[in-house]
Design a protein around this motif. Structure first.
Motif, short mmCIF file in Angstrom:
data_model
loop_
_atom_site.label_atom_id
_atom_site.label_comp_id
_atom_site.label_asym_id
_atom_site.label_seq_id
_atom_site.Cartn_x
_atom_site.Cartn_y
_atom_site.Cartn_z
N LEU A 155 0.83 -1.20 0.00
CA LEU A 155 0.00 0.00 0.00
C LEU A 155 0.87 1.26 0.00
CD1 LEU A 155 -2.81 -1.15 2.45
CD2 LEU A 155 -3.13 -0.51 0.06
N ASP A 156 2.04 1.19 0.65
CA ASP A 156 2.93 2.35 0.68
C ASP A 156 3.41 2.74 -0.71
OD1 ASP A 156 2.83 2.95 3.36
OD2 ASP A 156 4.58 1.73 3.90
N SER A 157 3.56 1.76 -1.60
CA SER A 157 4.05 2.06 -2.94
C SER A 157 2.92 2.47 -3.89
CB SER A 157 4.79 0.85 -3.53
OG SER A 157 3.92 -0.25 -3.66
N HIS A 204 -4.06 11.03 1.80
CA HIS A 204 -4.88 10.75 2.97
C HIS A 204 -6.09 9.90 2.58
CE1 HIS A 204 -6.39 11.46 7.04
NE2 HIS A 204 -7.59 11.56 6.50
N VAL A 205 -6.40 8.92 3.41
CA VAL A 205 -7.51 8.00 3.16
C VAL A 205 -8.53 8.13 4.28
CG1 VAL A 205 -8.18 5.57 2.90
CG2 VAL A 205 -6.04 6.38 1.88
N ASN A 206 -9.79 8.27 3.92
CA ASN A 206 -10.84 8.40 4.94
C ASN A 206 -11.32 7.06 5.45
OD1 ASN A 206 -11.84 10.87 2.71
ND2 ASN A 206 -11.09 11.40 4.74
N PHE A 207 -11.34 6.06 4.57
CA PHE A 207 -11.86 4.75 4.96
C PHE A 207 -11.11 3.66 4.20
CE2 PHE A 207 -15.33 1.43 4.39
CZ PHE A 207 -15.25 0.93 5.69
N MET A 208 -10.68 2.64 4.94
CA MET A 208 -10.04 1.49 4.30
C MET A 208 -10.82 0.23 4.68
SD MET A 208 -6.19 -0.11 4.67
CE MET A 208 -5.37 1.37 4.10
N LYS A 209 -11.24 -0.50 3.66
CA LYS A 209 -11.96 -1.75 3.88
C LYS A 209 -11.03 -2.90 3.49
CE LYS A 209 -15.86 -4.48 2.24
NZ LYS A 209 -14.99 -5.57 1.71
N MET A 210 -10.84 -3.83 4.43
CA MET A 210 -9.89 -4.93 4.21
C MET A 210 -10.60 -6.28 4.35
SD MET A 210 -6.63 -3.48 6.36
CE MET A 210 -5.43 -4.36 5.34
N ASP A 211 -10.53 -7.06 3.29
CA ASP A 211 -11.07 -8.42 3.31
C ASP A 211 -10.15 -9.26 2.43
OD1 ASP A 211 -12.43 -10.77 3.21
OD2 ASP A 211 -14.34 -9.93 2.54
N HIS A 241 0.50 9.86 5.86
CA HIS A 241 -0.70 10.36 5.18
C HIS A 241 -1.94 10.19 6.04
CE1 HIS A 241 1.71 10.91 1.62
NE2 HIS A 241 2.07 9.65 1.64
N GLY A 242 -2.04 9.04 6.69
CA GLY A 242 -3.13 8.79 7.61
C GLY A 242 -4.34 8.11 6.99
N VAL A 243 -4.96 7.25 7.78
CA VAL A 243 -6.21 6.58 7.43
C VAL A 243 -7.16 6.79 8.60
CG1 VAL A 243 -7.33 4.40 6.82
CG2 VAL A 243 -4.97 4.83 6.07
N ASP A 244 -8.32 7.36 8.34
CA ASP A 244 -9.23 7.73 9.43
C ASP A 244 -9.90 6.52 10.08
OD1 ASP A 244 -8.72 10.45 9.02
OD2 ASP A 244 -10.27 10.59 7.48
N VAL A 245 -10.52 5.67 9.25
CA VAL A 245 -11.27 4.51 9.77
C VAL A 245 -10.90 3.29 8.94
CG1 VAL A 245 -13.56 3.53 10.20
CG2 VAL A 245 -13.19 6.00 10.47
N ILE A 246 -10.72 2.17 9.63
CA ILE A 246 -10.40 0.90 8.96
C ILE A 246 -11.44 -0.14 9.35
CG2 ILE A 246 -8.72 -0.97 8.72
CD1 ILE A 246 -6.53 1.07 9.44
#
Length: 366
Positions: A258-260, A265-272, A291-296
């Motif tokens: 993801l770093d590359s 800045h990301v507001n929401f990250m959904k991981m499955d 950069h930051g991610v607000d909600v995961i």
């Protein structure tokens, strides 16, 4: 004799009609029962049982015992395109469906009835993980004072939840490593252009802690259930099937970090990503800290995480170190209980940056 013949003619005409109506009623009842069961399982977050129910529906349909009328519930079949859109086809024999069960309808290319997720969309108009996302995104938008959200999806499948998020006004970068799923995601993007298609950037890669190529196995009948075969025995693979005798299909995939890929800045990250959530976050250290991610939102399944070489609490510890409050079913999971937090069935956790969202709204994040 004439009167008898008339009654005979009435019987010949009416009897099949009565049987037909009875069959329709039976089909409607069975369909309603399965809908109610899947909705209940979705509410409880029991994805494993819901998957078995969906497989049952598929098998019953193949056997001809359910849905003889094949009538749509919350979609209309487009057979690859709709009259109101350019004749853009889904690949091969795959079908597009028009999903109208969400606040903002969209088109979705599916694998058809032989795939659990696709079958759920065809039969019910949704997959159990996705309907609640509309409420989740509303909470995030309200809390941040934003109309348009920046979202990263790790494990997009065929666009299972991608279009629910994009159609709500978000920009979505969706990572999907399995070629067959990615192809459908791409074609759905064309079908949804210009309305939502430009809001989605599909990337044909998985996410991990480093760059490499890998072999994964996906469950036949559930293309989204893909697991790495490295260091996994046949017995471990069969445990992941949870009793379903479906077997596996191999795919070669590319893994990135993801770093590359993400430098904003990301507001929401959904991981499955079937137990690779920790690996994906290890490859996102710069994203999280700079950069930051607000909600995961992350899938949490102890067996999957262990099969990837990690202890389940590592995921919770990692989130805690980056300043997140961990939620399960809308309630805070205290760090001192991380070691006891184990789930034998698929569940979801939320991680919220401390101070970003009012605790009063935590129950909406589930």
């Amino acid at each position: 004799m004439v009167r008898f013949n008339r009654w005979l003619m009435v019987l010949v005409v009416v009897a099949p009609l009565v049987l037909f109506l009875g069959q329709l009623s039976e089909n409607a009842t069975m369909r309603s029962m399965n809908e109610m069961l899947l909705k209940d399982l979705a509410r409880k977050g029991d994805a494993s049982r819901a998957l078995n129910v969906t497989h049952h529906i598929i098998q019953a349909t193949k056997a001809g015992s359910l849905y003889h009328d094949m009538s749509p519930l919350t979609f209309k079949s487009t057979q690859g395109h709709d009259l109101h859109h350019p004749p853009l086809a889904c690949p091969g024999d795959d079908h597009a469906v028009y999903i109208s069960s969400t606040a903002n309808p969209f088109y979705l290319c599916t694998h058809g009835l032989d795939d659990a997720v696709s079958s759920s969309f065809i039969r019910l108009g949704y997959w159990l993980d996705c309907p609640s996302l509309e409420g989740v995104l509303k909470t995030i938008r309200t809390s941040l004072g934003l109309q348009e959200l920046e979202i990263v999806e790790v494990g997009g499948n065929i666009g299972t939840c991608t279009w629910v998020m994009a159609s709500s006004g978000a920009r979505v970068t969706a990572f999907e490593p399995v070629g067959k799923n990615f192809q459908l995601l791409q074609h759905s993007s064309m079908l949804n252009t210009p309305k939502y298609g430009r809001r989605v950037l599909p990337i044909n890669k998985g996410c991990g802690s480093k760059h490499y190529n890998a072999t994964v196995k996906s469950e036949k009948g559930n293309m989204g259930n893909s697991v790495s075969v490295m260091n996994m025995t046949e017995e471990q693979l069969n445990v992941l099937l949870d009793g379903r005798e479906t077997g596996w299909e191999e795919h070669r995939i590319e893994i990135t970090t993801l770093d590359s890929e993400i430098s904003r800045h990301v507001n929401f990250m959904k991981m499955d990503c079937q137990g690779h959530e920790i690996e994906a976050l290890l490859g996102a250290q710069h994203l999280l800290s700079t950069h930051g991610v607000d909600v995961i939102k992350a899938e949490f399944f102890s067996h999957f995480l262990k099969s990837s070489g990690h202890e389940p609490r590592e995921l919770l510890d990692l989130l805690d170190r980056h300043g997140y409050v961990v939620l399960f079913n809308g309630a805070v999971v205290p760090p001192e209980t991380f070691g006891e937090f184990q789930h034998g069935k698929t569940s979801d956790i939320f991680a919220v940056k401390k101070g970003l969202i009012s605790p009063d709204l935590y129950p909406t994040l589930q």
